[in-house]
Scaffold this active site. Sequence first.
Site, PDB file in Angstrom:
ATOM      1  N   ASP A  13       0.832  -1.196   0.000  1.00  0.00           N
ATOM      2  CA  ASP A  13       0.000   0.000   0.000  1.00  0.00           C
ATOM      3  C   ASP A  13       0.876   1.260   0.000  1.00  0.00           C
ATOM      4  O   ASP A  13       1.901   1.292  -0.689  1.00  0.00           O
ATOM      5  CB  ASP A  13      -0.907  -0.036   1.240  1.00  0.00           C
ATOM      6  CG  ASP A  13      -2.248   0.641   1.031  1.00  0.00           C
ATOM      7  OD1 ASP A  13      -2.262   1.876   0.892  1.00  0.00           O
ATOM      8  OD2 ASP A  13      -3.267  -0.063   1.026  1.00  0.00           O
ATOM      9  N   HIS A  68      -3.540   5.996   3.710  1.00  0.00           N
ATOM     10  CA  HIS A  68      -4.339   4.858   3.257  1.00  0.00           C
ATOM     11  C   HIS A  68      -3.821   3.548   3.855  1.00  0.00           C
ATOM     12  O   HIS A  68      -4.586   2.757   4.429  1.00  0.00           O
ATOM     13  CB  HIS A  68      -4.325   4.802   1.726  1.00  0.00           C
ATOM     14  CG  HIS A  68      -5.279   3.813   1.127  1.00  0.00           C
ATOM     15  ND1 HIS A  68      -4.950   2.493   0.915  1.00  0.00           N
ATOM     16  CD2 HIS A  68      -6.554   3.956   0.670  1.00  0.00           C
ATOM     17  CE1 HIS A  68      -5.972   1.869   0.355  1.00  0.00           C
ATOM     18  NE2 HIS A  68      -6.963   2.734   0.206  1.00  0.00           N
ATOM     19  N   ASN A 160     -14.337   0.216  -6.418  1.00  0.00           N
ATOM     20  CA  ASN A 160     -15.386   1.134  -5.962  1.00  0.00           C
ATOM     21  C   ASN A 160     -16.171   1.784  -7.101  1.00  0.00           C
ATOM     22  O   ASN A 160     -16.640   2.910  -6.959  1.00  0.00           O
ATOM     23  CB  ASN A 160     -14.750   2.243  -5.110  1.00  0.00           C
ATOM     24  CG  ASN A 160     -13.967   1.702  -3.944  1.00  0.00           C
ATOM     25  OD1 ASN A 160     -14.287   0.661  -3.378  1.00  0.00           O
ATOM     26  ND2 ASN A 160     -12.913   2.415  -3.574  1.00  0.00           N
ATOM     27  N   SER A 230     -11.380  -0.813  -0.094  1.00  0.00           N
ATOM     28  CA  SER A 230     -10.067  -0.789   0.569  1.00  0.00           C
ATOM     29  C   SER A 230     -10.197  -1.020   2.060  1.00  0.00           C
ATOM     30  O   SER A 230      -9.275  -1.550   2.699  1.00  0.00           O
ATOM     31  CB  SER A 230      -9.364   0.555   0.340  1.00  0.00           C
ATOM     32  OG  SER A 230      -8.833   0.673  -0.941  1.00  0.00           O
TER      33      SER A 230
END
Length: 238
Positions: A13, A68, A160, A230
């Site tokens: 990530d 994130h 998404n 996520s």
Amino acid sequence: TTGSSDVIVAVIDTGIRSTHYDLAVNMWVNAGEIADNGLDDDGDGYIDNIHGIDVANNDGDPDDDHSHGTHVAGTIGAAANDGNLCVGVAWNVRLMACKFLDERGYGYTSDAVKCIDFAVSKGARILNCSWGSSGSSEAIREALERAGENGVICVAAAGNSGVDTDRNPHYPSSYDLDNIVAVAAVDRTGGLASWSNYGRQSVDLGAPGVSIFSTLADNDTAFGIYSGTSMATPHVAG
């Protein structure tokens, strides 16, 4: 169960804020490396990489400059009963930070492959991949296939865009590999989030992904609420 310190989950990530009060105790430590001596002690190509790697900047410090990855890490394994605000699914896991996404959240396919291969080589049992796109990459597919051959599970966000990924694939979640678990997002009622991708063949399950409270990278006591597949993915990885 509350997890095991014998299990390493690699968060592939934007990195992890390893000093965060709710994460520090559960960070993976590279036993082959001596901290802050300026040397690549274990010969893996990275200097002083104690908690993971930063492929985006080609160094051994995967500090999170986006948040994130830190948010994802908190859902997987924030510590419990420590006086802090968050708790992860697996309280006793080891979190490995593999940074390939920069401060904008962008990264290269080649760097994702390096992170996957590094995590597998260092003993990660699970890869959390809370990212993806409609573009297929043979290099990433092959890296995840190699991971599977080593008994490593990849938990991947379904995306998404609110689309059926049986018809409009999202990668890496849509690769037809036995070791990939593709995760959609559900809300507090258990219903599919309006923006979550779905797919009878290409998505395996749903997990909480709406208004998820977790750790942030702004400082060692930062927390916040994010939504997305996520956020659903680390619930499954945990």
